[in-house]
Design an enzyme around this catalytic site. Structure first.
Site, PDB file in Angstrom:
ATOM      1  N   ILE A 114       2.100  -1.094  -5.312  1.00 25.88           N
ATOM      2  CA  ILE A 114       0.902  -1.168  -6.152  1.00 25.88           C
ATOM      3  C   ILE A 114       0.040  -2.369  -5.768  1.00 25.88           C
ATOM      4  O   ILE A 114       0.501  -3.500  -5.717  1.00 25.88           O
ATOM      5  CB  ILE A 114       1.285  -1.251  -7.640  1.00 25.88           C
ATOM      6  CG1 ILE A 114       2.125  -0.039  -8.030  1.00 25.88           C
ATOM      7  CG2 ILE A 114       0.032  -1.321  -8.507  1.00 25.88           C
ATOM      8  CD1 ILE A 114       1.441   1.300  -7.780  1.00 25.88           C
ATOM      9  N   SER A 115      -1.227  -2.096  -5.507  1.00 24.13           N
ATOM     10  CA  SER A 115      -2.179  -3.106  -5.038  1.00 24.13           C
ATOM     11  C   SER A 115      -3.253  -3.372  -6.085  1.00 24.13           C
ATOM     12  O   SER A 115      -3.664  -2.459  -6.809  1.00 24.13           O
ATOM     13  CB  SER A 115      -2.845  -2.613  -3.743  1.00 24.13           C
ATOM     14  OG  SER A 115      -3.932  -3.447  -3.380  1.00 24.13           O
ATOM     15  N   PRO A 116      -3.751  -4.618  -6.156  1.00 21.53           N
ATOM     16  CA  PRO A 116      -4.884  -4.924  -7.028  1.00 21.53           C
ATOM     17  C   PRO A 116      -6.227  -4.624  -6.370  1.00 21.53           C
ATOM     18  O   PRO A 116      -7.275  -4.785  -7.016  1.00 21.53           O
ATOM     19  CB  PRO A 116      -4.730  -6.423  -7.265  1.00 21.53           C
ATOM     20  CG  PRO A 116      -4.172  -6.925  -5.968  1.00 21.53           C
ATOM     21  CD  PRO A 116      -3.238  -5.837  -5.476  1.00 21.53           C
ATOM     22  N   ASP A 127      -2.889  -4.787   2.011  1.00 21.34           N
ATOM     23  CA  ASP A 127      -3.201  -6.053   1.340  1.00 21.34           C
ATOM     24  C   ASP A 127      -3.160  -7.212   2.323  1.00 21.34           C
ATOM     25  O   ASP A 127      -3.827  -8.231   2.120  1.00 21.34           O
ATOM     26  CB  ASP A 127      -2.203  -6.313   0.209  1.00 21.34           C
ATOM     27  CG  ASP A 127      -2.369  -5.356  -0.958  1.00 21.34           C
ATOM     28  OD1 ASP A 127      -3.461  -4.787  -1.107  1.00 21.34           O
ATOM     29  OD2 ASP A 127      -1.397  -5.183  -1.720  1.00 21.34           O
TER      30      ASP A 127
END
Length: 772
Positions: A308-310, A435
């Site tokens: 999960i990436s921001p 990321d």
């Protein structure tokens, strides 16, 4: 039995405990003195239907702000050179009302991950403060997974390559901060406090996206159909309050990586979760409380954030502006150009946005009526925004075991027996993620070997055929499980833990980064056991994963995701059945809580490697300044005498400085923004712990360095009146003799023009700007 209406049962029992302890020789913080303290406090507490002994504490754990590699991206040239925000340890202790109750402690730390070397040392020091109270069993240390904290605190070789080995300054800062935080939580704990849990849902794509969707789609279609999408949008929250609703502390779990700030950054930072903690604490503690000094403590902790990436605006080829290849995350066959994009082109702004979005939902779950409210009440109507909320009751306890995860026999669903493997990293590990891309010609989703890289790898060590077969279809790049020189390259014996917080919350502590579906499977398996055993409430009970906890062993994917060999699969250390092994061993711990199994084998802790550690980072050298200059002298002063807040100025001054490694200034600061008060004294309005300041350090020549203090007043969370301000720098220099000497420098004063603003309108302005 316990009389839940009057509490007479536990009051009588605790009174008897107090009588038994009287006359005995007790040590400060010892088991009997803790029991006596609990007894006296609980007997005098207001008669509630259920209450807990609980407390919260916070301490500075900021490591070296110069020279040291930052942990997370494994980029050798990403070396610390200042501070965006300080790093904090936030601790919470809780015990139920039962006689002889032992507390549990949960510590969320602003760093890359936990390390058992740190955990072991923290327990040893806590045992001196509170003998017999905190141990492997009941202490959980979980890293937020910021990628902007100092490295060198893990004791296995793989994690030390880019940090030039072990860094004692990092290790000591982390241990000191954790111990102080737990001590403060313990010493501030009181009986008669309430706990409540709540769960809500983040809007899809608002604060997180899946960075490996092709791997997620390899999970069974029927299983995927059970969920709304490929990200965990659940936000789970545990709150500690006084009996009258006064807030004490909060632990929040939401799945998102600490990678809003990219691998080109050199400033220490808590990233988006650190920012969320910072502003939530500010909203509750108020303008007049310095950062890190407030009574209320809010931790935004890590959970199953593996994939999960921001960077919610997705990936793009930075060289062409076109979309990346989704399967391999490449641009024209190269991974270096494929990068995730946050909600802003400024990574620090993206950090603030993603952090604030987490804090906003947490505020609504808490029961706040908006980010400008200074005291969060317990209004039931406001709390109705939570999808699920419940007061905690029931036992608070913990189970723990060490397991060699490289040698687990796993019974699969079809009845066959599989085994885990010695650790190894696949080719796609070297490709990095969107990321933070890797280098050379490595790409994600690589399931074949490359003769050139095999040739290079074999100079280090040629993996055994057994290892290669066990990890298939992963092509082995680094056979870390077969590398023991100068000490093991990867951990194998790992801590597994479950914390039970009443019948409403179960925390599964894992020493890894679980992907979305891995976390769902783990939570589902443990929940089923605990509900069936009557330990977890079938209606209101929640299960959450505390990620990167107590030690670190890279990633855990599902079997199906592993076949795709994205970065997460290539970094799953123990082979394709790693997840099944974790679920199997955690299930035994869960059954011990229900009584279905007797006490599980606690296992044996991993070897202590501290005495074997190699440190290649040179010590900080003495400092010098040019002839005629002085330490703290101004190199470049503020550029104007008057600044207008509406222009969003960046106000800065540079000073002759020294290496900040000489003194980490824990619980202190390298800078201050000061305002001239009406009585003609200077009052501090910001430090390097605040989100509106930055401390930048650089080396001019070998022994000479510069420190720059930056202030962005428009980013302040406080109301700033018009007035006279100045910037101040604090430092410590090393003399040729090795002695240390403190110094400070000041900019000239300047005027800041602002419109009159109360704290509410100020915070509203910041909120509207960041959430627009």
């Amino acid at each position: 039995g316990m009389d839940r209406a009057t509490g007479s049962g536990w009051r009588g029992a605790m009174g008897r405990t107090a009588m038994r302890c009287q006359g005995k020789r007790t040590r400060r913080g010892g088991a009997c003195s803790l029991a006596l303290t609990l007894a006296l406090l609980l007997v005098q507490a207001p008669r509630l239907s259920w209450a807990a002994w609980a407390g919260a504490g916070i301490a500075d754990m900021t490591g070296p702000a110069a020279d040291v590699n930052l942990m997370g991206y494994a980029v050798p040239q990403q070396v610390a050179g200042g501070i965006h925000t300080r790093l904090w340890a936030r601790a919470f202790v809780m015990a139920d009302e039962s006689p002889g109750a032992t507390p549990v402690a949960f510590v969320s730390v602003d760093n890359g991950m936990a390390s058992y070397a740190v955990t072991r040392e923290a327990i040893a020091r806590l045992d001196k403060l509170f003998p017999g109270v905190y141990s492997d069993r009941n202490l959980c240390i979980s890293g937020t997974h910021t990628h902007s904290s100092p490295a060198g605190f893990l004791s296995n070789v793989l994690f030390q390559i880019t940090s030039l080995g072990f860094v004692p300054e990092t290790f000591e800062a982390y241990v000191t901060g954790i111990v102080r935080a737990v001590q403060r939580a313990h010493e501030s704990a009181k009986a008669g406090r309430s706990l409540r849990v709540a769960r809500g849902e983040m809007p899809r794509g608002y604060a997180s996206i899946n960075r490996s969707p092709s791997a997620y789609r390899n999970n069974p279609a029927g299983e995927r159909a059970l969920y709304a999408g490929d990200t965990d949008l659940n936000m789970t929250q545990l709150v500690i309050e006084e009996a009258d609703g006064t807030p004490v502390g909060l632990i929040n779990w939401f799945a998102v990586h600490g990678t809003s700030i990219p691998n080109t950054n050199s400033l220490l930072s808590g990233d988006n979760k650190g920012y969320a903690s910072h502003i939530f604490e500010h909203w509750v503690n108020g303008d007049n409380v310095a950062t890190g000094k407030g009574r209320f403590v809010a931790a935004f902790a890590a959970t199953n954030l593996g994939d999960i990436s921001p960077n919610v605006n997705g990936t793009v080829c930075t060289n062409t502006g076109k979309p990346c290849d989704e399967v391999h995350s490449t641009c024209g066959g190269k991974n270096e150009y494929c990068r995730g994009r946050g909600p802003s082109t400024d990574p620090f702004e993206s950090t603030a946005i993603i952090g604030r979005r987490q804090a906003e939902l947490a505020w609504r779950l808490y029961g706040g009526d908006g980010p400008t409210r200074r005291r969060v009440g317990g209004a039931a109507a406001a709390r109705a925004s939570a999808d699920r909320a419940a007061l905690v009751d029931g036992p608070i306890r913990a189970v723990h075991a060490f397991r060699d995860m490289s040698d687990i026999k796993v019974k699969l669903a079809d009845g066959t027996i599989a085994t885990t493997c010695k650790p190894s990293m696949g080719y796609s590990f070297a490709a990095g993620t969107t990321d933070g891309p890797g280098a050379f010609d490595f790409v994600q989703s690589e399931t074949t070997s490359n003769p050139f890289w095999e040739f290079i790898r074999n100079f280090l060590h040629k993996p055994s055929q057994e290892l290669r077969d066990c990890h298939a279809p992963k092509p082995v790049l680094l056979p870390t499980g077969e590398l023991e020189h100068p000490y093991p390259w990867d951990p194998t014996v790992l801590p597994l833990q479950i914390l039970q917080i009443g019948r409403q919350l179960t925390i599964i502590s894992v020493p890894s980064e679980f992907t979305t579906m891995s976390g769902r499977r783990m939570r589902g398996a443990i929940r089923e056991i605990l509900v069936a055993g009557g330990v977890l409430d079938g209606a209101d009970g929640m299960v959450v994963i505390a990620g990167l906890a107590n030690d670190y062993s890279s990633y855990v994917t599902t079997f199906e995701e592993y076949q795709v060999q994205r970065y997460e699969g290539a970094s799953t250390l123990f082979g394709p059945h790693t997840l099944e092994a974790y679920i199997q061993e955690m299930s035994d711990l869960a059954r011990s809580l229900t009584g279905e199994l007797p006490e599980v084998d606690p296992g044996t802790a991993p070897d202590d490697l501290l005495d074997k550690q190699i440190s290649l980072l040179p010590n900080a050298l003495p400092d010098v300044v040019a002839i005629g200059a002085k330490f703290g002298g101004v190199l470049k002063d503020v550029s104007r005498s008057v600044y207008d807040l509406a222009d969003r100025p960046v106000i800065s001054a540079s000073f002759h400085s020294a290496n900040p490694r000489h003194d980490l200034r824990l619980e202190d600061t390298f800078l201050a923004v000061e305002r001239l008060a009406e009585d003609n004294t200077w009052e501090r309005v910001a430090t390097d712990a605040d989100v509106d300041t930055r401390f930048l350090w650089s080396r001019r020549v070998l022994l000479s360095s510069t420190a720059t203090v930056e202030w962005r007043p428009a980013d302040s969370l406080r109301a700033l009146p018009s007035g006279t301000y100045r910037l101040v720098h604090f430092g410590v220099r090393k003399l040729i003799t090795g002695k240390l000497a403190a110094f400070k420098g000041r900019s000239r004063s300047f005027q800041l023009r602002t419109k009159a603003a109360d704290p509410a309108s100020w915070a509203s302005l910041a909120t509207s700007r960041l959430l627009a």
